[in-house]
Design a protein around this motif. Structure first.
Motif: not given
Length: 314
Positions: A282-301
């Motif tokens: 599911d591309l939408g869920r996958l994208t949301a996951t990477s956005v969430w992780l980018a927030e955890q890492l403090g930078r953009s994907s």
């Protein structure tokens, strides 16, 4: 017609109907972070990837903590994934001790990490190429005795920062050695991202000619020169159905400073969906996951697809 946020589907001829994405973000991606990511964040990342439909998620690496401190929490992380069902969770092991640690926690899929060049074997494993293969042989044999699935990574298949272009016969020799040990599949790594489509096709043909069938091969491309998707398409044309990718384009290689990020899983899924190739993701869920992780890492994907689908968050 295509829905918002999805590509128009135009199936291509003579390509696989389905591709299995081997997600490497939690291991190959996070091992390159400058600071350690909390274990709980890693566990949630893997759960989110599984929820997005990825069925193979490489979870961690059982290496010595001083080698890859970002993955020093393997013993703490792996038990947090026990509730996942229908998801393969391979782990990287460098030697017999690493294998024993993984088996003790119930791992059923492992990977060993070989090199196609002497220089990278010395930099990454502190051994010659043949010495490193000798270390892997009892690891693979014992894993197979335990009924464990074994993947063999072959790095520097297309180019090496110290040696330059890598001769095809050199890659073929290492691949044949790993298959002779008992590896179930191989992943061909373009560790510094210098491959081009013709080179990919030439290597795949050479492997077939020497008895390594396409159905045991996966491809692992880095996007240093923007060639990862083109190289993936070439591999698909040859019949490859396993493609490594990293959510959000995380990763590189701690032992090859010129290596940039892995092929982003979202970019791969966008292309495959447009070609009408099934992935189950599911591309939408996958994208949301990477956005969430980018927030955890403090930078953009770095993933172009993540940025296109979530411009406000990136």
């Amino acid at each position: 017609m295509s829905a918002p946020g999805l590509p128009m589907v135009v199936p291509a001829q003579d390509l696989p109907e389905r591709v299995r994405i081997h997600e490497v973000g939690p291991r190959d991606g996070l091992q390159n972070e400058k600071s350690a990511v909390p274990t709980e964040v890693k566990a949630e990342f893997i759960h989110r990837l599984a929820d997005a439909g990825l069925t193979t998620v490489e979870a961690t690496s059982f290496v010595r903590p001083e080698w890859v401190p970002q993955l020093a929490d393997a013993e703490q992380l792996f038990p947090l994934l026990g509730d996942l069902r229908g998801v393969a969770l391979p782990v990287l092991v460098p030697n017999r001790r690493g294998l024993d640690r993984a088996l003790a926690l119930g791992a059923r899929r492992i990977a060993v990490f070989a090199s196609a060049t002497e220089s990278f074997a010395k930099a990454n494993l502190n051994r010659t190429l043949d010495e490193s293969l000798a270390v892997f042989e009892p690891v693979v044999r014992h894993a197979k005795d335990e009924g464990v699935h074994v993947r063999g990574y072959v790095s520097m298949c297309f180019g090496d920062p110290w040696e330059g272009a890598v001769p095809l016969h050199q890659v073929v020799r290492v691949c044949r050695a790993l298959m002779a040990m008992g590896c179930d599949e191989l992943s061909l790594g373009d560790t510094i991202g210098v491959a081009t489509p013709g080179h990919v096709l030439e290597l795949l043909a050479a492997l077939n000619e020497e008895g390594v069938p396409t159905n045991v091969l996966g491809v692992h491309f880095h996007d240093t020169y923007g060639q990862a998707l083109a190289n993936t398409y070439a591999a698909l044309e040859h019949g490859v159905t396993t493609v490594d990718a990293s959510a959000g384009g995380l990763g590189g290689c701690p032992y090859a400073k010129s290596a940039t990020g892995n092929l982003a899983t979202e970019d791969l899924v966008w292309m495959l969906q447009g070609l009408g190739i099934e992935t189950g993701v599911d591309l939408g869920r996958l994208t949301a996951t990477s956005v969430w992780l980018a927030e955890q890492l403090g930078r953009s994907s770095p993933s172009r697809t993540v940025r296109a689908l979530s411009p406000k968050d990136q």
